[in-house]
Scaffold this active site. Structure first.
Site, mmCIF file in Angstrom:
data_model
loop_
_atom_site.group_PDB
_atom_site.id
_atom_site.type_symbol
_atom_site.label_atom_id
_atom_site.label_comp_id
_atom_site.label_asym_id
_atom_site.label_seq_id
_atom_site.Cartn_x
_atom_site.Cartn_y
_atom_site.Cartn_z
ATOM 1 C CB SER A 15 -0.976 0.008 1.185
ATOM 2 O OG SER A 15 -0.286 0.120 2.402
ATOM 3 C CG ASN A 16 3.680 2.559 2.939
ATOM 4 O OD1 ASN A 16 3.575 3.740 3.251
ATOM 5 N ND2 ASN A 16 3.391 1.564 3.771
ATOM 6 C CG LEU A 94 18.411 -4.937 3.523
ATOM 7 C CD1 LEU A 94 17.966 -3.571 3.015
ATOM 8 C CD2 LEU A 94 18.694 -5.881 2.358
ATOM 9 C CG ASN A 108 12.439 0.656 6.913
ATOM 10 O OD1 ASN A 108 11.642 0.109 6.144
ATOM 11 N ND2 ASN A 108 12.469 0.387 8.211
ATOM 12 C CG HIS A 110 9.660 1.095 12.446
ATOM 13 N ND1 HIS A 110 9.725 -0.280 12.315
ATOM 14 C CD2 HIS A 110 9.342 1.339 13.737
ATOM 15 C CE1 HIS A 110 9.473 -0.840 13.490
ATOM 16 N NE2 HIS A 110 9.239 0.120 14.373
ATOM 17 C CG ASP A 146 12.987 -1.262 12.860
ATOM 18 O OD1 ASP A 146 12.896 -1.325 11.630
ATOM 19 O OD2 ASP A 146 12.397 -2.039 13.623
ATOM 20 C CD GLU A 174 3.200 2.945 7.413
ATOM 21 O OE1 GLU A 174 4.018 2.456 8.195
ATOM 22 O OE2 GLU A 174 2.527 2.259 6.626
HETATM 23 C C1 GRF Z 1 3.984 -0.612 6.815
HETATM 24 O O1 GRF Z 1 3.207 -0.441 7.965
HETATM 25 C C2 GRF Z 1 5.398 -0.197 7.077
HETATM 26 O O2 GRF Z 1 5.537 0.779 8.044
HETATM 27 C C3 GRF Z 1 6.048 -1.465 7.549
HETATM 28 O O3 GRF Z 1 5.411 -2.490 6.812
HETATM 29 C C4 GRF Z 1 4.111 -2.064 6.428
HETATM 30 C C5 GRF Z 1 3.996 -2.270 4.947
HETATM 31 O O4 GRF Z 1 2.697 -2.090 4.462
HETATM 32 N N1 GRF Z 1 7.472 -1.400 7.374
HETATM 33 P P1 GRF Z 1 2.415 -2.078 2.907
HETATM 34 O O5 GRF Z 1 2.973 -3.376 2.329
HETATM 35 O O6 GRF Z 1 3.075 -0.883 2.305
HETATM 36 O O7 GRF Z 1 0.926 -2.040 2.774
#
Ligand code: GRF
Length: 194
Positions: A15-16, A94, A108, A110, A146, A174
């Site tokens: 989704s990001n 990584l 990244n 988080h 992280d 996000e």
């Molecule tokens: C997000 O909540 C991000 O912060 C974490 O993993 C999740 C990924 O969600 N690292 P998506 O795959 O982008 O929906």
């Protein structure tokens, strides 16, 4: 104008990734050059396919060592020479090999207000500890869990004890924050000085 090339690494829903695709689909400057997943069934690969972005599945279980897998990643990345590598729900740690190679070019997102709640199950931890605020962090990646210099954070007041509700709120912010940070990095407004 030369493109600012962004590679996105995923493991799941993406989704990001979608938020980043949507934000930059009309951009003449910022381009997603490729999407790489370590999971074959990651829905994010379909999202990339829908808009014709080069995409790769690299199965980490087929490599003997972490470094071999990461060498596979860099072999793909080197075809594109990305300006930025964006981890968006990429569920592999990584190693120093990869992190050093892409130092200052690897970010990244988080789902917590780092340094609070590193690792998994951050929403649960926020509820258990009765935190007043929850949020998200975008950070440059170093070789600690992280860890690395923080680029940006966004927070909100916790008003629920429902993990799912909290997770949805986090996703919403996000999807706003990550593209914004990418834009700022591309514009040279955020970088590591030393
Ligand atoms: C997000 O909540 C991000 O912060 C974490 O993993 C999740 C990924 O969600 N690292 P998506 O795959 O982008 O929906």
């Amino acid at each position: 104008m030369t493109h600012f090339k962004v590679a996105v690494l995923i493991s799941g829903n993406g989704s990001n990734l979608q938020a980043i695709i949507d934000e930059f689909k009309e951009s003449s400057h910022i381009k997603i050059c490729c999407v790489i997943s370590n999971k074959e069934d990651a829905y994010g690969l379909e999202r990339a396919a829908k808009v014709n972005i080069d995409r790769y599945f690299l199965d980490h279980t087929k490599f003997c060592t972490r470094k071999d897998f990461e060498t596979g990643l860099t072999d793909i990345l080197e075809k594109y020479n990305p300006d930025l590598i964006v981890l968006a729900g990429f569920m592999r740690i990584l190693s120093e090999f990869f992190v050093e190679k892409y130092k200052g070019k690897l970010i990244n997102i988080h789902p917590s207000l780092l340094p609070k709640h590193k690792g998994l199950n951050t929403h649960q931890k926020v509820i258990e500890e009765g935190d007043e605020f929850h949020g998200v962090t975008v950070h440059f990646v170093d070789n600690t869990l992280d860890g690395g210099p923080i680029c940006a954070q966004a927070s909100f007041k916790v008003e629920t004890k429902d993990v799912k509700v909290l997770e949805n709120e986090v996703h919403k912010i996000e999807h706003e924050l990550y593209p914004k940070v990418i834009k700022d990095i591309a514009a040279g407004k955020i970088n590591i000085i030393n």
